[in-house]
Scaffold this active site. Sequence first.
Site, PDB file in Angstrom:
ATOM      1  N   THR A  10       0.849  -1.184   0.000  1.00  0.00           N
ATOM      2  CA  THR A  10       0.000   0.000   0.000  1.00  0.00           C
ATOM      3  C   THR A  10       0.883   1.232   0.000  1.00  0.00           C
ATOM      4  O   THR A  10       1.981   1.220   0.550  1.00  0.00           O
ATOM      5  CB  THR A  10      -0.949   0.033   1.217  1.00  0.00           C
ATOM      6  OG1 THR A  10      -1.798   1.188   1.121  1.00  0.00           O
ATOM      7  CG2 THR A  10      -0.195   0.081   2.533  1.00  0.00           C
ATOM      8  N   ASP A  68      -8.437  -4.197  -1.524  1.00  0.00           N
ATOM      9  CA  ASP A  68      -9.178  -3.391  -2.484  1.00  0.00           C
ATOM     10  C   ASP A  68     -10.509  -3.083  -1.834  1.00  0.00           C
ATOM     11  O   ASP A  68     -11.135  -3.970  -1.240  1.00  0.00           O
ATOM     12  CB  ASP A  68      -9.378  -4.131  -3.805  1.00  0.00           C
ATOM     13  CG  ASP A  68      -9.761  -3.166  -4.910  1.00  0.00           C
ATOM     14  OD1 ASP A  68      -8.896  -2.365  -5.310  1.00  0.00           O
ATOM     15  OD2 ASP A  68     -10.931  -3.187  -5.333  1.00  0.00           O
ATOM     16  N   GLY A 145     -11.935   9.621   0.487  1.00  0.00           N
ATOM     17  CA  GLY A 145     -12.819   8.969  -0.474  1.00  0.00           C
ATOM     18  C   GLY A 145     -14.279   9.294  -0.229  1.00  0.00           C
ATOM     19  O   GLY A 145     -14.659  10.458  -0.135  1.00  0.00           O
TER      20      GLY A 145
END
Length: 189
Positions: A10, A68, A145
């Site tokens: 990551t 994910d 996000g």
Amino acid sequence: MMPEKPIFVTSNKNKLREAEAILGVKLDRAAPNVPELQSLDFAEVASAKARAARAALGDPNAPVIVDDSGLVVNAWNDFPGALTKWFLRSVGVSGLLKMLSAFPDRSARSVCVVAVSASSGEIHLFRGEVEGEIADAPRGAAGFGYDPVFVPNGHRRTYSEMGDEKHENSHRNRAFNALAVWLTAGRKG
């Protein structure tokens, strides 16, 4: 030869910190540039990413972990799913809200799939999901996000408004807890 410490692939240091806290172990971190399969299926994307990450790291004698995650909007037949990162980069949260305004169903799921590529090359998958809905407007300053618009069932606040409380039962927490159970059972390699 003993397996090395697991490697979490990551570029997000916050994901690393969160994963280590959930698993109760230190992880090595790597951020090789690996191609990401474009699919709505989280498991398919995470599996392909885990294989690509293992190859990019030179096939280490250690479990390689990837995740994910994304948002599944029920009114959109599970879109954007594993394409959430790209979707939000293109239209942002404001675009998501504008497009969703034509739909009365605002239900959604926040999903995370953790894939582990064992040193044998075998892939193991761990899934976490949280049901919820999309708020009418962004709320809160924490997170990233879609956190400002996702409200988990049983709550009134968005992930962003929850701050660190989000991590207590988030989609990522559920997936990494499933991984922790598997690791505790001695299936590390």
